[in-house]
Design a protein around this motif. Sequence first.
Motif: not given
Length: 495
Positions: A207-224, A251-256
Amino acid sequence: MDPDTNNLLPEDIFRIVFEKSPGSILVKADIPRFTILAASDNYLEVTSSTREGIVGKGFFEAFPDDETIEHDETAARKIFTRVIETCQKVDVPTYKYDIYNQATGKRERHFWSCTNIPVMDEQNRIAYILNTVTDITEEVKAKEEAIESESRLRMATEATGLATWELHIATGAFVYTPRLAEIFGYSAEAKPTLEEIRSHITDEDMDQIVRPSYRNALLTGEHAYEVRIQWDDGSAHWIQTQGVVEFDAAKQPIRMIGTVLDITESKRDEIRKNDFIAMASHELKTPLTSLKAYIQLLAQKLKKNNDPFIINALGRANNQVNKMASLIYGFLDLSRLESGRLQVRLQTFDINKLVADTISEANLVNYNHKIIFKPQAYTPVNADLDRLGHVVSNLLSNAMKYSPNGSTITVAIHTIDDHVQVSVTDTGIGIKPRDQEKIFQRFYRVENEHIRTVSGFGIGLYLASEIIQRHKGKIWVESRENEGATFYFSLPLAS
Ligand code: ADP
């Protein structure tokens, strides 16, 4: 109709059309000679041959190499014979046949695909074979290069212990290299599902690390992120993952796509270092507290003593003890923060008073700077008094450390909407734009001549930003090199 073709016989029209067709020859079904009856211009071009050189000749007379080289099932004689025997079309998707290039005088490696269609006569007996070839050398080479670079990449990632993975957003399909299974405590052959892999991360971290990181990645294009995982045998491990999101034209996400690295060893080192800092600071705190108490006792006892040296020496000793205490508290906070044990104790107080008290305290050890304070009317905040005091005192001590003796430092408080903003301005060495973000990172110190002569550990601003974040506030800097810096932090007003 075209006037030029008006006078042509139908046979001529068919010949012209055939000669313009892509890569074809018409071969008579006269086993074993296979006489070539016609060839298209394109066929002559791709095989580097001439019409006079091949038409009227047997196929293996025209292309003697084809008879001698061993290409098993794809050999022309076998294929032609099969077409005649089966009266069926026979396709050969890929075969190799080298071409002699007259321009360069060299043999060139070529790959082809061909289809062989039986052509029947009026008695429904096979009369000819229409053989159409396509030069696919470029495609085959591109494929070979792709396979080669993929295997190079795989070898490189395997050597570094990196796992790679891919998640298709629409289908949820999840593919990964065997190393990923190993990192999560499975054998390389095991094929755990995405859910099984995720089950090794605690719900809280999800809840605190993984999901927010992926949510953010859908906007910025990057996750770490880095996260702790637990293997099925109960042991704890650490992983670091990073990657990118691929978007389509809309601009729809296809894959990570991402990589995962096992960082357990370096994390354990970090934890050991952290434990050491915690222990050392804790041990140092006890003698320091009693030292401070003795200094205060001495000061009390010697109150009536008029020796200015003693009074002055005790005052300075007390200030140095305070300075050392604040360093040690900084290290203790750092280790608490790293182990997730830093808690803030909230109370409501006037921020003007806290800043004024912190300035008075700073002035006890400040012999070289003039501090101007611009307070405002009563401004309540709901915050951790001690920790906010550390933030202000750190900004003041930096302003003093990084600006010339005799210069002025200005501290101001303003209410902006539902926030209070505190600013500390100096006229010192300033900070280059590229360093402005980084100075809030742990252990980061700007590399330059001035800084080398100033003592520090690079933890003050890191702690300040973590403390301000825990108060739902913001901290930032505005600065120009050699012109000074203003550090700001803002906090929600107490309601
Ligand atoms: P420290 O001062 O102990 O090195 P900090 O975390 O407080 O650590 O600051 C990090 C770095 O930011 C400093 O090393 C310095 O390079 C830069 N810095 C901080 N405050 C100022 C300032 N007021 N003016 C110029 N540089 C600053």
